[in-house]
Every structure is written in C-alpha cells, then in structure tokens.
Design a protein around this motif. Structure first.
Motif, short mmCIF file in Angstrom:
data_model
loop_
_atom_site.label_atom_id
_atom_site.label_comp_id
_atom_site.label_asym_id
_atom_site.label_seq_id
_atom_site.Cartn_x
_atom_site.Cartn_y
_atom_site.Cartn_z
N MET A 1 0.81 -1.20 0.00
CA MET A 1 0.00 0.00 0.00
C MET A 1 0.85 1.26 0.00
O MET A 1 0.34 2.34 0.16
CB MET A 1 -0.94 -0.02 1.21
CG MET A 1 -1.97 -1.13 1.16
SD MET A 1 -3.14 -1.10 2.52
CE MET A 1 -2.14 -1.82 3.80
N GLY A 2 2.16 1.08 -0.15
CA GLY A 2 3.05 2.23 -0.20
C GLY A 2 2.86 3.04 -1.47
O GLY A 2 2.34 2.56 -2.48
N ARG A 3 3.25 4.30 -1.38
CA ARG A 3 3.22 5.22 -2.52
C ARG A 3 1.82 5.41 -3.09
O ARG A 3 1.58 5.23 -4.28
CB ARG A 3 4.19 4.78 -3.61
CG ARG A 3 5.63 4.77 -3.16
CD ARG A 3 6.53 4.22 -4.24
NE ARG A 3 7.86 4.06 -3.72
CZ ARG A 3 8.89 4.82 -4.05
NH1 ARG A 3 8.74 5.80 -4.90
NH2 ARG A 3 10.06 4.59 -3.54
N ASN A 4 0.91 5.72 -2.22
CA ASN A 4 -0.46 6.02 -2.61
C ASN A 4 -0.86 7.35 -2.00
O ASN A 4 0.02 8.13 -1.61
CB ASN A 4 -1.41 4.90 -2.15
CG ASN A 4 -1.31 3.69 -3.04
OD1 ASN A 4 -1.76 3.72 -4.17
ND2 ASN A 4 -0.73 2.62 -2.52
N ARG A 5 -2.12 7.59 -1.89
CA ARG A 5 -2.63 8.81 -1.26
C ARG A 5 -3.50 8.45 -0.07
O ARG A 5 -4.50 9.12 0.20
CB ARG A 5 -3.41 9.64 -2.26
CG ARG A 5 -2.55 10.18 -3.36
CD ARG A 5 -3.34 11.05 -4.29
NE ARG A 5 -2.69 11.00 -5.61
CZ ARG A 5 -3.28 11.21 -6.74
NH1 ARG A 5 -4.56 11.49 -6.77
NH2 ARG A 5 -2.62 11.15 -7.86
N ILE A 6 -3.11 7.40 0.62
CA ILE A 6 -3.89 6.95 1.77
C ILE A 6 -3.69 7.97 2.89
O ILE A 6 -2.57 8.35 3.20
CB ILE A 6 -3.45 5.55 2.22
CG1 ILE A 6 -3.63 4.55 1.07
CG2 ILE A 6 -4.22 5.11 3.45
CD1 ILE A 6 -3.01 3.20 1.34
N SER A 7 -4.79 8.39 3.47
CA SER A 7 -4.71 9.40 4.54
C SER A 7 -5.45 8.92 5.77
O SER A 7 -6.14 7.91 5.75
CB SER A 7 -5.28 10.73 4.05
OG SER A 7 -6.64 10.57 3.69
#
Length: 165
Positions: A1-7
């Motif tokens: 899940m790295g390098r996403n826009r998870i906030s």
C-alpha cells in the motif's frame, strides 16, 4: 500500500493480520500514532512506515517482533520521545532507519544487542549524549549515520574494531 494517497490514521485492526510478512505504508499521508496492535504481527519480516506524518512515540510493543529480520523503517515522520530500551529485541533485523524524526534522549546502550544489524540510520533527530561503545558488539555494521543530532563526548575508540563499517 506504499506510494499512494492513503490518509488518516492507521487502523488498529491491521494488527489482526497476524500472518502478514511485510507491511509497506510508506509515502502516504498517514497521521497519528503507530498502533500497538502491530505487536500481533507474529511473522513480519519487514516494516516500512516512512514518509508519513506519524507522531508520538515508537510503541515498545512493536519492538518485540521475533521474526522482524529485514528492515524496520520509520524515517521522515514526526515521531518523538526517547527510543524505548526494547530496541534490543530487534536482534535479527538488518536495517533500522529512524532518520528525520524528533526522537530524543541518549542512543540506547542496548543497540549492541542487535547482532544482525548492518545499517543503523538515526540522522536528523535530537539524540544527545555520547555514542554508546556497545556499538562494537554489532560486528556486521556497515553503515552508521548519526549525523545532525546533539551528540556529545568523543567517538569511542572501539569503533575502529568494526571492520565492515
């Protein structure tokens, strides 16, 4: 899940994934603290939570993961307070990168118990006091970066015995 826009905050329910081998939540927009439920990862080899906006202390519970052997990466967050003495339980980890946080206090003498450590990166924090001479017990240490801290005293002469450094 790295390098996403998870906030948002990291859900503590992730700790229910007890068979997880690797967790990469790096380069997102995560906030809040690292869940203590991560201590449930019984088979975790690597953890990368770098480049987020995590704050608070590093929970001592997650430093006792017996299978963590590849890397423990928390750089570029807003983690603060002293590093728990439980860092000694990361005995088999190859890389510890805590750079670019607000960690303070002395560099733990127990770091010498991390026998498999090859890379120790603690730059750009607020560590103070002397460099522990117990680092010489980490025979395979290849990379040591303690730059941009508030360290004092002299470099322990025993450091020259680290042939891989």
């Amino acid at each position: 899940m790295g390098r996403n826009r998870i906030s948002g905050v990291i859900p503590s329910s992730l700790g229910n994934l007890q068979m997880l081998n690797d967790i990469d939540l790096s380069r997102n927009a995560l906030v809040g603290s690292i869940p203590t439920s991560f201590a449930n990862f019984g088979y975790l080899f690597s953890m990368d939570l770098s480049n987020n906006e995590l704050n608070g202390s590093i929970p001592k519970e997650i430093l006792n993961l017996p299978s963590l052997s590849t890397f423990f990466i928390l750089y570029n967050n807003f983690l603060s307070r002293p590093l728990p003495q439980e860092v000694r339980f990361l005995e088999w980890v190859g890389t510890i990168d805590l750079s670019g946080n607000h960690l303070s206090g002395n560099i733990s003498m127990s770091i010498g118990m991390c026998k498999s450590l090859e890379k120790l990166l603690k730059a750009n924090n607020m560590f103070s006091g002397p460099i522990p001479d117990t680092l010489v017990e980490v025979k395979g240490l290849e990379t040591l970066d303690l730059s941009s801290n508030e360290l004092s005293d002299s470099i322990p002469p025993e450091i020259r015995n680290l042939n891989a450094l």
